[in-house]
Scaffold this motif. Structure first.
Motif, PDB file in Angstrom:
ATOM      1  N   ASP A 237       0.820  -1.209   0.000  1.00 35.80           N
ATOM      2  CA  ASP A 237       0.000   0.000   0.000  1.00 35.80           C
ATOM      3  C   ASP A 237       0.856   1.262   0.000  1.00 35.80           C
ATOM      4  N   LYS A 238       1.978   1.210   0.673  1.00 34.00           N
ATOM      5  CA  LYS A 238       2.856   2.381   0.769  1.00 34.00           C
ATOM      6  C   LYS A 238       4.204   2.025   0.153  1.00 34.00           C
ATOM      7  N   SER A 239       5.160   1.673   0.962  1.00 33.76           N
ATOM      8  CA  SER A 239       6.441   1.157   0.490  1.00 33.76           C
ATOM      9  C   SER A 239       7.087   0.454   1.670  1.00 33.76           C
ATOM     10  N   PHE A 240       8.159  -0.268   1.411  1.00 35.37           N
ATOM     11  CA  PHE A 240       8.822  -0.993   2.488  1.00 35.37           C
ATOM     12  C   PHE A 240      10.103  -0.277   2.892  1.00 35.37           C
ATOM     13  N   LYS A 241      10.222   0.002   4.186  1.00 36.65           N
ATOM     14  CA  LYS A 241      11.447   0.545   4.760  1.00 36.65           C
ATOM     15  C   LYS A 241      11.532  -0.008   6.180  1.00 36.65           C
ATOM     16  N   PRO A 242      12.612  -0.740   6.517  1.00 33.27           N
ATOM     17  CA  PRO A 242      12.666  -1.428   7.815  1.00 33.27           C
ATOM     18  C   PRO A 242      12.373  -0.543   9.015  1.00 33.27           C
ATOM     19  N   PHE A 243      12.883   0.692   9.025  1.00 36.65           N
ATOM     20  CA  PHE A 243      12.711   1.543  10.197  1.00 36.65           C
ATOM     21  C   PHE A 243      11.253   1.930  10.409  1.00 36.65           C
ATOM     22  N   VAL A 244      10.486   2.017   9.320  1.00 36.43           N
ATOM     23  CA  VAL A 244       9.068   2.360   9.436  1.00 36.43           C
ATOM     24  C   VAL A 244       8.325   1.280  10.222  1.00 36.43           C
ATOM     25  N   TYR A 245       8.716   0.030  10.050  1.00 34.00           N
ATOM     26  CA  TYR A 245       8.053  -1.066  10.762  1.00 34.00           C
ATOM     27  C   TYR A 245       8.399  -1.035  12.248  1.00 34.00           C
ATOM     28  N   PHE A 246       9.584  -0.546  12.565  1.00 32.97           N
ATOM     29  CA  PHE A 246       9.931  -0.316  13.971  1.00 32.97           C
ATOM     30  C   PHE A 246       9.025   0.762  14.561  1.00 32.97           C
ATOM     31  N   GLN A 247       8.763   1.817  13.783  1.00 34.86           N
ATOM     32  CA  GLN A 247       7.871   2.886  14.241  1.00 34.86           C
ATOM     33  C   GLN A 247       6.422   2.412  14.361  1.00 34.86           C
TER      34      GLN A 247
END
Length: 336
Positions: A237-247
């Protein structure tokens, strides 16, 4: 006509994005609440478990795309998703055997397991970044829109367009199927009933002959599936970035606590409460107000309470308020 345009704008920029985001948070919060309800601790590694599952799915998606395999109008990631779930299940089962089981057998206090999960979180975070890097990764393919803004304007004659992305529809449909399957499993199958009994009264469940290690293993596998599906849907839906999943750990925990930790139904409700709160508070209502209000009263500002950079602050504020006023949540889960 202006009222219809305002309603379309509100649907396009608030209702549909919030429903999509709420579906993703609900799946993530279900994983958190299952671990809390059955294993009796808050798993702070859940966000990075989502990231790991998504990373594996992306790698298999790229491999399929490289050999020319696609899924027609649907994202190729759906074909790679079972492999991502399997890899994540092996990871969490291995982590439980290598780490959590020792503390469980020692009857360690829940706060000890929370601290251990924070250590696991940092390890998984580093592993995911090592595998796929730290940059944004886009892996969505297939049809982009179910209906585009231009087509909607042409069909309706309205000035405001409604764009419905295929990933938004996919998220809500897949989330609904996952929730239905989970509730069927928990309420209709023998294993699901064993998990519920173990959650309600561990000692009585053990006296009834329920195998605790089997319950734990099944729980981790379900959590791995929910985490991977939620992570992949969010990435598509958005994009994948590892740090975003931590947030994302903050709104996911906020959703689980608002609904009631240990309550699957509460996790779903909490996910949508958090999502609609975040999107509504950070949306600029100038366009909607311009359609509704007379031209003389048209706003000059954005009519935005907070910018999107502060959306996680909304989750944090709701979390604090719930913990102060009703720590058991909306559906009377277990108190934090």
């Amino acid at each position: 006509m202006d009222l219809l345009n305002a309603l379309v704008a509100l649907t396009n920029f608030v209702i549909i994005p919030a429903a999509t985001y709420g579906s993703q948070l609900a799946l993530g919060a279900l994983g958190v609440t299952l671990i809390y309800g059955i294993l009796r601790f808050s798993n702070f590694a859940h966000g990075d478990t989502m990231a790991f599952g998504t990373t594996v799915t992306i790698l298999f998606t790229w491999a399929l795309q490289a050999i020319g395999v696609t899924f027609g109008p649907l994202p190729t990631a759906l074909l790679a998703l079972p492999l991502g779930i399997a890899a994540t299940a092996l990871l969490v089962l291995g982590t439980d055997r290598a780490v959590y089981r020792f503390y469980r057998r020692q009857k360690a206090a829940p706060v000890i397991l929370v601290i251990v999960s924070i250590g696991v979180m940092f390890i998984l975070n580093g592993l995911t970044r090592f595998i796929i890097g730290v940059d944004d990764q886009r892996f969505a393919d297939g049809a982009r829109f179910v209906i585009s803004a231009g087509d909607f304007k042409q069909m309706t004659g309205l000035a405001e367009g409604l764009a419905l992305r295929s990933t938004q529809v996919l998220t809500m449909v897949v989330a609904a199927i996952c929730v239905a399957l989970l509730f069927w499993f928990l309420n209709r199958t023998r294993t699901g009933k064993s998990m519920r009994a173990f959650s309600d009264n561990e000692d009585l469940a053990l006296l009834s002959g329920i195998n605790p290690e089997r319950v734990v293993a099944v729980t981790w596998v379900i959590v791995a599936a929910l985490a991977t599906i939620a992570g992949v849907l969010y990435g598509l839906d958005k994009s994948f970035k590892p740090f975003v999943y931590f947030q994302l750990l903050l709104p996911i925990f906020a959703a689980a606590i608002v609904g009631g930790l240990g309550s699957p139904l509460g996790a779903i409700a909490g996910g949508f409460v958090i999502a609609f709160s975040e999107v509504t508070v950070t949306y600029a209502f100038k366009k909607v107000a311009t359609y509704v209000l007379p031209e003389a009263l048209a706003p000059s500002g954005l009519l935005q309470l907070l910018t999107t950079e502060y959306k996680f602050a909304v989750s944090f504020a709701i979390l604090v308020i719930v913990l102060l006023i009703k720590p058991t949540g909306l559906f009377k889960g277990k108190s934090v």
